[in-house]
Design an enzyme around this catalytic site. Structure first.
Site, PDB file in Angstrom:
ATOM      1  N   ASP A  36      -2.018  -3.736  -5.143  1.00  0.00           N
ATOM      2  CA  ASP A  36      -1.252  -3.610  -3.762  1.00  0.00           C
ATOM      3  C   ASP A  36      -2.126  -4.295  -2.718  1.00  0.00           C
ATOM      4  O   ASP A  36      -3.193  -4.681  -2.975  1.00  0.00           O
ATOM      5  CB  ASP A  36      -1.318  -2.204  -3.603  1.00  0.00           C
ATOM      6  CG  ASP A  36      -0.376  -1.725  -2.310  1.00  0.00           C
ATOM      7  OD1 ASP A  36       0.634  -1.306  -2.756  1.00  0.00           O
ATOM      8  OD2 ASP A  36      -0.800  -1.768  -1.196  1.00  0.00           O
TER       9      ASP A  36
ATOM     10  N   ARG B 197       4.312   3.406  14.874  1.00  0.00           N
ATOM     11  CA  ARG B 197       3.168   3.204  13.735  1.00  0.00           C
ATOM     12  C   ARG B 197       1.938   2.597  14.470  1.00  0.00           C
ATOM     13  O   ARG B 197       0.895   3.078  14.053  1.00  0.00           O
ATOM     14  CB  ARG B 197       3.690   2.301  12.748  1.00  0.00           C
ATOM     15  CG  ARG B 197       4.954   2.744  12.159  1.00  0.00           C
ATOM     16  CD  ARG B 197       4.569   3.803  11.118  1.00  0.00           C
ATOM     17  NE  ARG B 197       5.885   4.087  10.140  1.00  0.00           N
ATOM     18  CZ  ARG B 197       6.514   3.397   9.089  1.00  0.00           C
ATOM     19  NH1 ARG B 197       5.751   2.309   8.733  1.00  0.00           N
ATOM     20  NH2 ARG B 197       7.323   3.971   8.410  1.00  0.00           N
TER      21      ARG B 197
END
Length: 276
Positions: free
Chosen positions: A148, A39
């Site tokens: 978020d 990632r």
């Protein structure tokens, strides 16, 4: 290690683990070491770094908050779609909203919260469920808070614009009523429904500048990233933000521990009601 792979040591992984825990409450077990490499190495390539240490030194600089946010985003997965875990939206539409409509029409207010809204499919699905059961909701004091930790996904959510293929989970009557095509071939939410959601950046493991309580909170597929203590603390904080009789919806693989301590009652495998 091939010449085009960034240098990645055990110490680098430990640094990423500390950053994830300190910044977002994310727990990365040893088993995630390879996942972290795959990632985060994308961020290194995009910025031209050849070692994790150099990148992590940069990320921790005071002027690199934007990149810190991108790192946290890289460590989490924004996988979502419209009406995911459909039973939650059916419950919201058939059980919660009719009660709210009566309260709101009598002069009250209604607040719902999508606590990890990602790219917005969840809060927009909530909005469609509200509109289906309460078509005049936008003309009353009804709002959906959508938050978020990642400002990029919040911005996309707030745009209300999605590729046609991503809207396949929306029932055709809803799509026809609440969305219009834009000049680029995408579908965009339009009309009164756009008055319902308000999108904000919020770290669930930091302070919440939220004053009121909610009739329903969706917090799904988030605590899987947290350690047990962080999970329990979040469940308690969310329960405190529910009004009596309010509902908490969690992900299909998640369970609220110590429901009694939170003042919650489990009424379905992933739905909890606050009793007092």
């Amino acid at each position: 290690m091939s010449s085009n792979e960034a240098e990645y040591t055990d110490a680098d992984f430990e640094t990423v683990r500390r950053i994830a825990q300190d910044e977002a409450g994310i727990h990365l077990p040893e088993s995630k070491k390879t996942l972290v490499y795959s990632r985060v190495s994308r961020r290194l390539r995009e910025l031209g770094y050849t070692s994790f240490q150099a990148y992590l030194d940069f990320v921790r600089m005071p002027g690199a908050r934007d990149e810190m946010e991108k790192l946290i985003c890289a460590l989490t997965t924004n996988v979502t779609h419209f009406f995911r875990e459909k039973k939650h939206f059916e419950h919201l539409q058939t059980v919660v909203v009719p009660h709210l409509a009566a309260k709101v029409r009598a002069g009250g207010r209604a607040r719902l919260w999508s606590a990890a809204c990602s790219t917005g499919q969840e809060p927009w699905s909530m909005a469609m469920s509200v509109m289906t059961a309460f078509p005049d909701a936008p003309s009353h004091d009804v709002r959906i808070l959508a938050t978020d930790i990642n400002s990029e996904v919040v911005a996309r959510a707030a745009s209300g614009t999605y590729p046609e293929a991503e809207t396949e989970g929306i029932p055709q009557p809803c799509k026809a009523q609440y969305m219009v095509p834009d000049p680029f071939g995408d579908m965009c939410f339009s009309g009164p429904i756009c008055q319902l959601p308000a999108f904000k950046v919020l770290n669930l493991n930091a302070a919440w500048p939220i004053k009121g309580t909610f009739s329903a909170i969706f917090c799904r597929n988030v605590v899987i990233y947290f350690d047990e203590a962080t999970r329990e603390r979040l469940w308690q904080r969310l329960a405190e933000k529910l009004e009596p009789g309010g509902f908490l919806y969690v992900g299909h693989s998640e369970r609220v521990t110590f429901v009694d301590r939170c003042g919650l009652q489990q009424i379905a495998p992933t739905i909890y009601r606050k009793d007092h």
